[in-house]
Design a protein around this motif. Structure first.
Motif, PDB file in Angstrom:
ATOM      1  N   GLY A   1       0.885  -1.249   0.079  1.00  0.00           N
ATOM      2  CA  GLY A   1      -0.044  -0.109   0.087  1.00  0.00           C
ATOM      3  C   GLY A   1       0.910   1.198  -0.001  1.00  0.00           C
ATOM      4  O   GLY A   1       1.154   1.787   1.106  1.00  0.00           O
TER       5      GLY A   1
ATOM      6  N   PHE B   1      -0.836   6.506   0.424  1.00  0.00           N
ATOM      7  CA  PHE B   1      -2.077   6.681   1.234  1.00  0.00           C
ATOM      8  C   PHE B   1      -2.308   8.056   1.930  1.00  0.00           C
ATOM      9  O   PHE B   1      -1.321   8.917   1.686  1.00  0.00           O
TER      10      PHE B   1
ATOM     11  N   PHE C   1      -5.377   8.014   8.526  1.00  0.00           N
ATOM     12  CA  PHE C   1      -4.850   7.753   7.450  1.00  0.00           C
ATOM     13  C   PHE C   1      -5.571   6.773   6.899  1.00  0.00           C
ATOM     14  O   PHE C   1      -6.414   5.991   7.363  1.00  0.00           O
TER      15      PHE C   1
ATOM     16  N   ILE D   1      -6.112   4.386   3.221  1.00  0.00           N
ATOM     17  CA  ILE D   1      -5.232   3.724   2.220  1.00  0.00           C
ATOM     18  C   ILE D   1      -6.343   3.349   1.410  1.00  0.00           C
ATOM     19  O   ILE D   1      -7.057   2.200   1.481  1.00  0.00           O
TER      20      ILE D   1
ATOM     21  N   HIS E   1      -6.224  -3.115  -0.033  1.00  0.00           N
ATOM     22  CA  HIS E   1      -5.720  -2.789   1.147  1.00  0.00           C
ATOM     23  C   HIS E   1      -6.604  -1.547   2.042  1.00  0.00           C
ATOM     24  O   HIS E   1      -6.112  -0.710   2.870  1.00  0.00           O
ATOM     25  N   LEU E   2      -7.862  -1.549   1.722  1.00  0.00           N
ATOM     26  CA  LEU E   2      -8.880  -0.521   2.272  1.00  0.00           C
ATOM     27  C   LEU E   2      -8.824  -0.691   3.646  1.00  0.00           C
ATOM     28  O   LEU E   2      -9.371  -1.259   4.270  1.00  0.00           O
ATOM     29  N   THR E   3      -8.344   0.536   4.085  1.00  0.00           N
ATOM     30  CA  THR E   3      -8.187   0.648   5.584  1.00  0.00           C
ATOM     31  C   THR E   3      -8.266   2.377   5.984  1.00  0.00           C
ATOM     32  O   THR E   3      -7.780   3.055   5.319  1.00  0.00           O
ATOM     33  N   VAL E   4      -8.787   2.556   7.007  1.00  0.00           N
ATOM     34  CA  VAL E   4      -8.847   3.843   7.825  1.00  0.00           C
ATOM     35  C   VAL E   4      -8.258   3.913   8.962  1.00  0.00           C
ATOM     36  O   VAL E   4      -8.793   2.994   9.737  1.00  0.00           O
ATOM     37  N   LEU E   5      -7.177   4.632   9.432  1.00  0.00           N
ATOM     38  CA  LEU E   5      -6.574   4.452  10.723  1.00  0.00           C
ATOM     39  C   LEU E   5      -6.786   5.543  11.444  1.00  0.00           C
ATOM     40  O   LEU E   5      -6.571   6.765  10.897  1.00  0.00           O
TER      41      LEU E   5
ATOM     42  N   PHE F   1       8.339   6.850   4.453  1.00  0.00           N
ATOM     43  CA  PHE F   1       7.354   7.599   3.570  1.00  0.00           C
ATOM     44  C   PHE F   1       7.869   9.010   3.564  1.00  0.00           C
ATOM     45  O   PHE F   1       8.515   9.546   4.306  1.00  0.00           O
TER      46      PHE F   1
END
Lengths: 217, 265
Positions: B92, B95, B109, B111, B116-120, B136
């Motif tokens: 990923g 992002f 964050f 992505i 990889h679909l993620t919300v952190l 990064f």
């Protein structure tokens, strides 16, 4: 930034250490039960290899997650003279999908541990935390219920205190001074500098246990 | 009567389970689609604002500024990891980092890449941690900036999206927050009705163009019906890519990302 020292103690003397710490700190101990994930950057990610730790605090009614990155230790003549390690540390609370996030952005699980023990958090010139834990490894991925001790009979003692660029000397002095109270039971030094167990531990533990009637408060 | 917000963002109130995430009240984000052949310009934004301020009981309550940083993975040489290399490594590599004006203690964050679909959600100091990792780099920053209003049970934010200078903006956005309820399902018809009233008003005032909803794929990112700040983060991510695609005519990679984020009606 934090000041840190570490040492080891035989499990049989942990109760005595707890009695001593309770007397010195005057605060109740906190239970420690942390599932720790050590993640390392994948191949060819980042200008230098890096490592983060994800800590899942299982002692809370609802597990909470923290990501922690410890940077390099402070260097130079001044740092050499200190008996504690001064290093940069950043900790951030994160949502419970942090492991998924770090996997996605290229970090791999290097190892995981279950740390079980107790901690005292108190103020002595500066806020100080003493943690006494046994590290347990998991025979299978994430199988914390099957965790077995990594170093049977030995526990890790760590003393940390938050510091800043303008007060680390004062914090280091406070931590060093506190360490002296623990000398009969264990010797504390900078992480990575192994000092082993101390020969006076058995006698000191016996004395502490007999003075307290053998019971931690 | 506008009820008080029950749960402002707490730096320590998040994490663990979905229930303990930062709870906020439902918001709906939309952007302005200009009339065919016309462009997004300052006079157009002024018209939109003027029309909004024409609502009888509306009150201006302040300014707002959200910041979205685009992060990209870098290799040992410090160069950006390419799309092809990232794809072969299942990485990923792109992002978004999102800072909201009204939640300064938290950071998000997103992505938006397939698989990889993620919300952190994290404490704001995770930005320091990410920069210390050296893995990064910020490739660019986008801003959403404007005015905030109160209208009965609704809070409105109107503003523009720009990259470096406010005068070079790429879109007009409107955020509606409904203050009395936290369930998206229950709020949906109320929001829809309010949206209709706004649309009608803009049409009456002959503002060229109309509002379009940003429909984000919440469920793909594992978000539930209880509205959290993560939902808002996802809506702004979707909006960014909607505006980006509209502006550049749609690069292939941007289209893949916007498909992950945006629900097509």
């Amino acid at each position: 930034m934090e000041c840190v020292v570490q040492g080891i103690i035989e499990t049989q003397h942990v109760e005595a250490l707890q009695i001593l710490l309770q007397g010195l700190c005057g605060v109740p101990k906190d239970r420690v039960r942390v599932h720790e994930f050590c993640l390392k950057s994948g191949p060819n990610l980042g200008v230098v290899p890096s490592e983060v730790r994800l800590l899942c605090d299982l002692a809370q009614p609802t597990p909470t997650w923290t990501v922690r990155h410890a940077g390099g230790a402070m260097r130079g003549a001044g740092a050499e003279q200190l008996s504690v390690l001064v290093r940069s540390v950043v900790e951030s609370k994160v949502s419970n999908n942090a492991l998924r996030f770090f996997y996605a952005v290229g970090y791999k699980l290097d190892h995981e541990l279950l740390k079980i023990g107790f901690a005292f958090r108190f103020q002595r010139v500066v806020p100080i935390t003493v943690t006494v834990t046994s590290a347990n490894r998991m025979p299978r991925l994430h199988a914390i219920d099957d965790a077995v001790p990594l170093t049977p009979g030995i526990q890790l003692v760590e003393i940390t205190a938050p510091a800043a660029g303008d007060n680390y000397n004062e914090v280091a002095a406070a931590v060093s001074s506190f360490c002296e109270y623990l000398v009969p039971l264990l010797h504390l030094s900078k992480p990575g500098v192994s000092t082993g167990i101390v020969p006076t531990a058995a006698a000191a533990a016996s004395s502490l246990l007999s003075n307290s009637g053998g019971k931690a408060i | 009567m506008v009820p008080k917000k029950t749960s402002p963002t707490s730096p320590v109130a998040i994490r663990g389970t979905q229930e303990s995430l930062t709870m906020v009240l439902p918001r709906r984000l939309m952007n302005w689609l200009p009339k065919y052949g016309s462009e997004i310009t300052n006079p157009l934004l002024a018209e939109v604002i003027l029309c909004l301020e024409g609502f009888g009981s509306i009150t201006k309550v302040g300014n707002w500024l959200h910041r979205i940083t685009i992060y990209r993975a870098i290799d040992r040489k410090g160069a950006y990891v390419s799309d092809a290399s990232a794809s072969s490594r299942n990485l990923g590599h792109k992002f978004l980092g999102i800072a909201f004006h009204d939640h300064p203690s938290v950071y998000f964050f997103v992505i938006p890449l397939p698989r990889h679909l993620t919300v952190l959600e994290a404490d704001a100091n995770i930005q320091i941690l990410m920069s210390q990792l050296g893995s990064f780099k910020h490739s660019s920053v986008r801003y959403f900036q404007g005015f905030q209003y109160r209208l009965g049970d609704f809070q409105l934010k109107v503003g523009k999206c720009f990259r470096s200078a406010p005068e070079n903006f790429r879109g007009i956005v409107l955020e509606i927050e409904y203050l009395p309820l936290s369930s998206m399902e229950v709020c949906r018809p109320i929001m829809k009705e309010f949206f209709g009233i706004l649309q009608e008003e803009f049409s009456k005032m002959s503002v060229p163009g109309h509002l379009i909803n940003i429909e984000a794929h919440f469920e793909r990112f594992g978000l539930q019906d209880y509205y959290t700040a993560q939902h808002t983060a996802l809506q702004y991510s979707a909006c960014l890519f909607q505006l980006g695609v509209a502006l550049r005519g749609g690069k292939k990679h941007d289209l893949i990302i916007s498909d992950c984020l945006l629900r097509r009606s």
